[in-house]
Design a protein around this motif. Structure first.
Motif, PDB file in Angstrom:
ATOM      1  N   UNK A 271      41.246  -0.878  46.234  1.00 30.01           N
ATOM      2  CA  UNK A 271      41.865  -0.504  47.510  1.00 30.01           C
ATOM      3  C   UNK A 271      42.549  -1.742  48.077  1.00 30.01           C
ATOM      4  N   UNK A 272      43.691  -1.551  48.693  1.00 31.37           N
ATOM      5  CA  UNK A 272      44.464  -2.611  49.349  1.00 31.37           C
ATOM      6  C   UNK A 272      44.856  -3.736  48.377  1.00 31.37           C
ATOM      7  N   UNK A 273      45.877  -3.453  47.605  1.00 32.02           N
ATOM      8  CA  UNK A 273      46.477  -4.459  46.729  1.00 32.02           C
ATOM      9  C   UNK A 273      47.865  -4.782  47.268  1.00 32.02           C
ATOM     10  N   UNK A 274      48.122  -6.070  47.453  1.00 30.21           N
ATOM     11  CA  UNK A 274      49.433  -6.531  47.909  1.00 30.21           C
ATOM     12  C   UNK A 274      50.222  -7.058  46.733  1.00 30.21           C
ATOM     13  N   UNK A 275      51.522  -6.887  46.794  1.00 30.29           N
ATOM     14  CA  UNK A 275      52.410  -7.470  45.786  1.00 30.29           C
ATOM     15  C   UNK A 275      53.316  -8.473  46.490  1.00 30.29           C
ATOM     16  N   UNK A 276      53.230  -9.719  46.058  1.00 30.96           N
ATOM     17  CA  UNK A 276      54.100 -10.772  46.559  1.00 30.96           C
ATOM     18  C   UNK A 276      55.126 -11.097  45.479  1.00 30.96           C
ATOM     19  N   UNK A 277      56.394 -10.996  45.823  1.00 32.56           N
ATOM     20  CA  UNK A 277      57.476 -11.207  44.854  1.00 32.56           C
ATOM     21  C   UNK A 277      58.290 -12.431  45.221  1.00 32.56           C
ATOM     22  N   UNK A 278      58.569 -13.269  44.218  1.00 32.47           N
ATOM     23  CA  UNK A 278      59.542 -14.333  44.416  1.00 32.47           C
ATOM     24  C   UNK A 278      60.937 -13.722  44.383  1.00 32.47           C
ATOM     25  N   UNK A 279      61.708 -13.971  45.394  1.00 30.15           N
ATOM     26  CA  UNK A 279      63.066 -13.453  45.492  1.00 30.15           C
ATOM     27  C   UNK A 279      63.955 -14.143  44.455  1.00 30.15           C
ATOM     28  N   UNK A 280      64.445 -13.372  43.477  1.00 28.19           N
ATOM     29  CA  UNK A 280      65.326 -13.907  42.426  1.00 28.19           C
ATOM     30  C   UNK A 280      64.768 -15.226  41.889  1.00 28.19           C
ATOM     31  N   UNK A 281      63.599 -15.150  41.242  1.00 27.40           N
ATOM     32  CA  UNK A 281      62.881 -16.355  40.844  1.00 27.40           C
ATOM     33  C   UNK A 281      63.710 -17.267  39.946  1.00 27.40           C
ATOM     34  N   UNK A 282      64.294 -16.712  38.870  1.00 24.52           N
ATOM     35  CA  UNK A 282      65.013 -17.592  37.938  1.00 24.52           C
ATOM     36  C   UNK A 282      66.241 -18.240  38.578  1.00 24.52           C
ATOM     37  N   UNK A 283      67.076 -17.480  39.312  1.00 22.10           N
ATOM     38  CA  UNK A 283      68.164 -18.159  40.020  1.00 22.10           C
ATOM     39  C   UNK A 283      67.649 -19.210  41.006  1.00 22.10           C
ATOM     40  N   UNK A 284      66.506 -18.953  41.649  1.00 23.20           N
ATOM     41  CA  UNK A 284      65.938 -19.925  42.583  1.00 23.20           C
ATOM     42  C   UNK A 284      65.505 -21.190  41.855  1.00 23.20           C
ATOM     43  N   UNK A 285      64.942 -21.041  40.670  1.00 22.81           N
ATOM     44  CA  UNK A 285      64.539 -22.201  39.870  1.00 22.81           C
ATOM     45  C   UNK A 285      65.761 -23.016  39.471  1.00 22.81           C
ATOM     46  N   UNK A 286      66.831 -22.336  39.072  1.00 23.39           N
ATOM     47  CA  UNK A 286      68.068 -23.042  38.705  1.00 23.39           C
ATOM     48  C   UNK A 286      68.581 -23.846  39.892  1.00 23.39           C
ATOM     49  N   UNK A 287      68.591 -23.230  41.070  1.00 19.04           N
ATOM     50  CA  UNK A 287      69.065 -23.925  42.271  1.00 19.04           C
ATOM     51  C   UNK A 287      68.173 -25.113  42.623  1.00 19.04           C
ATOM     52  N   UNK A 288      66.882 -24.892  42.591  1.00 18.55           N
ATOM     53  CA  UNK A 288      65.944 -25.921  43.041  1.00 18.55           C
ATOM     54  C   UNK A 288      65.913 -27.117  42.103  1.00 18.55           C
ATOM     55  N   UNK A 289      65.809 -26.861  40.812  1.00 19.65           N
ATOM     56  CA  UNK A 289      65.583 -27.931  39.842  1.00 19.65           C
ATOM     57  C   UNK A 289      66.861 -28.354  39.109  1.00 19.65           C
ATOM     58  N   UNK A 290      68.018 -27.923  39.631  1.00 19.83           N
ATOM     59  CA  UNK A 290      69.332 -28.391  39.177  1.00 19.83           C
ATOM     60  C   UNK A 290      69.558 -28.149  37.683  1.00 19.83           C
ATOM     61  N   UNK A 291      69.146 -26.979  37.214  1.00 23.33           N
ATOM     62  CA  UNK A 291      69.262 -26.662  35.793  1.00 23.33           C
ATOM     63  C   UNK A 291      70.690 -26.246  35.498  1.00 23.33           C
ATOM     64  N   UNK A 292      71.322 -26.948  34.529  1.00 24.31           N
ATOM     65  CA  UNK A 292      72.769 -26.792  34.351  1.00 24.31           C
ATOM     66  C   UNK A 292      73.179 -27.449  33.038  1.00 24.31           C
TER      67      UNK A 292
END
Length: 802
Positions: free
Chosen positions: A433-454
């Protein structure tokens, strides 16, 4: 057609803007020009550039060898050392050619002698557009009053030469024509249906008679094709649409036109329709014609990520429009069409036209052409280019790369190595009972932005590692020299604006584009493929998901599952709806704060990660793997709490699988509803079994499965649906009917005491034990143990089962 869409830029310079429909290389006197057809606010315009040279690159150190080879082969070219280098920092030179033939011969010759050629597979129109940052729409400029098209020619379009193109944000409005043909099983044409806005036409072979005004009667197949050409040119569409319109309708039209020596000049300016086979074994092909685009409805919806059990026109129309075709006998439609062509041509014409109109309505309902248009304006992909994520990436990235002094590397010859996939946690099975789902918003694009993957960032980071951002597998990324993070940031902002504007087509186009970048960097079909790039995204994702789960459990909650970018959290207690919402929001805020601090401390970077409280399940089941106590992955069910109440959600279970029977889906839905509502289940299970045994559920026992290969290609392992299809076609052959299943199809069948039999030729008794054991029992065993029940104990009370 008027010319008031032409603007006078200066006293002797003029311009017009429009959306690029088609592009082509035109060669004249051994020189190359580019021909673009634009759709302007006042109709089509053909614009032709000045002379353009075709080009590819080689290392400057290879020039002496290349010069000898090219001169000995008599290939004409020009060469220039340029300020570009490879990713290995080799200086580069450019080889220029006046036309396609020497360009093709040169690259073939040099490769045969192991001289690397760079960017030799980029078509001249794509290179011309991308280097000018032209995507989808363009403005054409030209000088000289004598070039201003001030009168209308016979073909109703504007034509201008010696133009140069610049970027534009022009938004087109297309004139659509929906096409559908009817024919015999041998491909002999009966009729051609056409439909557009306030336009209906069916060209039908048969003696002229009083009938619907939109029917054109013709004497024979040749006349049918000639009338088709006339009507298309008279209607003058920008886009021709249909259902499997390329690889069925147009493929057959081209074949029959060749037989009757009819030139299918349905391109603008009376240009000929062209066919090109795909470079693979899919038996697919492409059609092209100057000034018009052909868009297949099935491919377009798949590109826009629509999913259906079946992409048949009937199923998609029923799913989206809640209506379908007016047919009496779907299982023997070919026989019905043959009958109507002989005995009721007007009825066949109405059926033909209805297919055209259903496609128009589907396009209008889904706004899929808006999606393709926006995708083109974001990436430069043509309307009829399906897939194309690698091409989109190249269009966006390559011109920026050139301006930083590099040429693109070549694609890996071996297709590249696989990179790690997304993170999937071992689940903890149970009924919660009572399960929450927490989602990272566009995780892979966020990782590219954050860690300068290019790609460029990797090259520059390895040059100066002391001030780089560390990735995985030895990757190091420059903190300042990169393009992809900024490209994603720009797209992200555009998507946020599209959401605010409730522009679903633009939002979806941007989402698909952003999410494709990881796959592109990990694809051996992309010149920028590097396993260090893709791994630095996915392995960082693993680290983020694992760390996030640890932080959540430190807050006193249990993480029962994690999948790519989603974390499932069990609150373990009694909570009101508002309290659950507060916990979810607080958890998300804490996690985001922790990532901001951690990334700043460890990497001296700003975090672009954003986890959101996405879903609240009031009841949730995480099942076990069948026959095991271990938790399953990518399979669950739950009651999702929303503004309008609770909704039962299935992921990866039988209810969402197209190859399970209606019986299984109905049983699972009701059983789970009862369990989640804490209602008794024993009697429902026993009643379901009894109904099956007594034949009350026969209408729910049909399997429907797709045959993905030609029937004769199944040799060693012959699955049930193939056996059923073979039985059906054996009976069809004996009855002189068309063989329906030889070249891929969907087959409906029932399991009988004599094995699988097609529904149209069902003779044997149904094997009810099969359905109880293979359909009902697995579903029941997936949930009953979690409420202290077992299928065996319940069903053993059912007389006749054991």
């Amino acid at each position: 057609m008027t010319t008031n869409n032409i603007s006078e830029v200066d006293h002797d310079e003029f311009s017009l803007e429009g959306f690029i429909l088609t592009s082509n290389i035109v060669e004249h006197q051994y020189k190359s020009y580019l021909e673009f057809w634009l759709l302007t606010k006042n109709g089509p315009a053909k614009v032709v550039t000045n002379i353009q040279q075709q080009v590819f690159f080689i290392a400057q150190s290879d020039f002496d060898s290349a010069e000898t080879l090219l001169q000995n082969a008599g290939i004409r070219y020009s060469y220039k050392n340029i300020e570009l280098a490879t990713f290995e920092h080799q200086a580069i030179g450019a080889l220029y050619f006046a036309s396609h033939n020497p360009h093709f011969k040169a690259r073939t010759l040099l490769k045969q002698h192991r001289i690397k050629c760079y960017e030799d597979d980029i078509r001249l129109p794509e290179r011309y557009l991308m280097e000018r940052f032209i995507y989808g729409s363009a403005s054409a400029f030209w000088k000289g009053k004598n070039l201003k098209p001030d009168k209308i020619n016979q073909s109703q379009f504007v034509a201008v030469s010696n133009v140069s193109l610049k970027p534009s944000q022009y938004i087109p409005s297309f004139k659509l024509l929906s096409l559908d043909i009817e024919c015999s099983e041998k491909g002999v044409l009966y009729s051609i249906g056409l439909a557009g806005e306030q336009y209906q036409s069916v060209i039908m072979i048969g003696p002229a008679k009083a009938s619907e005004p939109w029917i054109t009667w013709v004497a024979d197949e040749k006349s049918l094709l000639e009338s088709f050409v006339d009507q298309v040119n008279q209607f003058d569409p920008d886009v021709i649409i249909g259902w499997n319109v390329v690889n069925f309708d147009f493929r057959l039209l081209i074949k029959r036109a060749a037989l009757h020596k009819v030139a299918l000049k349905i391109g603008r300016n009376n240009q000929l329709l062209q066919w090109r086979d795909a470079r693979n074994e899919t038996n697919q092909g492409y059609v092209s014609m100057p000034g018009r685009v052909v868009v297949d409805g099935i491919d377009a919806l798949k590109t826009a990520t629509y999913q259906f059990d079946s992409f048949s026109l009937e199923n998609v129309a029923q799913s989206l429009l809640n209506k379908g075709k007016d047919t009496e006998n779907v299982d023997d439609r070919m026989a019905q069409i043959n009958h109507d062509f002989v005995h009721n041509k007007v009825k066949l014409a109405k059926y033909n036209l209805q297919d055209c109109e259903l496609v128009l309505q589907i396009f209008a309902h889904t706004k899929v052409l808006d999606f393709l248009t926006l995708r083109g304006q974001l990436t430069g992909l043509e309307l009829d280019r399906m897939g194309g994520s690698v091409a989109a990436f190249i269009n966006l990235y390559l011109p920026k790369l050139h301006r930083s002094g590099y040429v693109a590397p070549n694609r890996p010859k071996d297709g590249g190595l696989a990179s790690p996939g997304g993170y999937v946690m071992d689940s903890k099975p149970g009924l919660y009972t009572h399960v929450l789902v927490l989602d990272f918003k566009s995780l892979y694009p966020s990782i590219i932005r954050t860690f300068k993957i290019d790609p460029l960032g990797l090259v520059e980071g390895l040059k100066e590692p002391e001030n780089s951002v560390h990735g995985f597998l030895g990757a190091k990324f420059d903190r300042n020299k990169h393009f992809l993070p900024d490209i994603i940031t720009s797209l992200w902002q555009q998507r946020d604006q599209a959401k605010l504007n409730k522009d679903s087509a633009r939002s979806q186009a941007i989402k698909i584009l952003m999410n494709s970048f990881y796959g592109v960097l990990g694809s051996g079909g992309c010149p920028f493929y590097d396993t260090r790039l893709a791994s630095s995204i996915t392995m960082r994702g693993h680290e983020i998901m694992q760390t996030t789960a640890k932080w959540i459990e430190q807050e006193g909650y249990q993480v029962i599952y994690g999948d790519t970018d989603s974390t499932f959290v069990w609150l373990d207690g009694q909570f009101g709806s508002r309290e659950v919402q507060e916990i979810g929001q607080q958890l998300a805020a804490k996690i985001n704060h922790k990532w901001t601090e951690k990334i700043k401390l460890e990497h001296e970077l700003d975090s672009e990660l954003d986890i959101e409280f996405e879903t609240h399940f009031s009841q949730f089941l995480m099942p076990t793997i069948r026959g095991s106590e271990k938790g399953s992955k990518k399979r669950y069910a739950g009651l999702k709490v929303g503004e309008n109440g609770e909704e039962l959600i299935f992921k990866g279970l039988e209810n969402v699988r197209s190859d399970w029977t209606k019986l299984a889906k109905q049983f699972q839905l009701t059983l789970y509803e009862r369990v989640f509502a804490k209602k008794p289940v024993d009697e429902y299970v026993r009643q379901t079994i009894q109904d099956i045994q007594q034949g009350k559920s026969d209408h729910l026992l049909v399997y429907r499965k797709r045959i993905r290969r030609q029937l004769n290609q199944y040799v060693k392992n012959i699955p049930p649906h193939v056996r059923a299809a073979r039985l059906a076609d054996e009976r069809n052959a004996n009855l002189g009917k068309v063989l329906r299943y030889q070249n891929k199809s969907w087959v409906s069948y029932v399991m009988t005491l004599n094995g699988p039999e097609p529904v149209e030729y069902l003779e044997s008794r149904i094997d009810y034990d099969h359905y109880i054991e293979k359909q009902i029992q697995p579903i029941a065993e997936g949930i009953l143990p979690f409420v202290g029940k077992s299928f065996e104990s319940i069903s053993s009370q059912q007389l006749g089962l054991f």
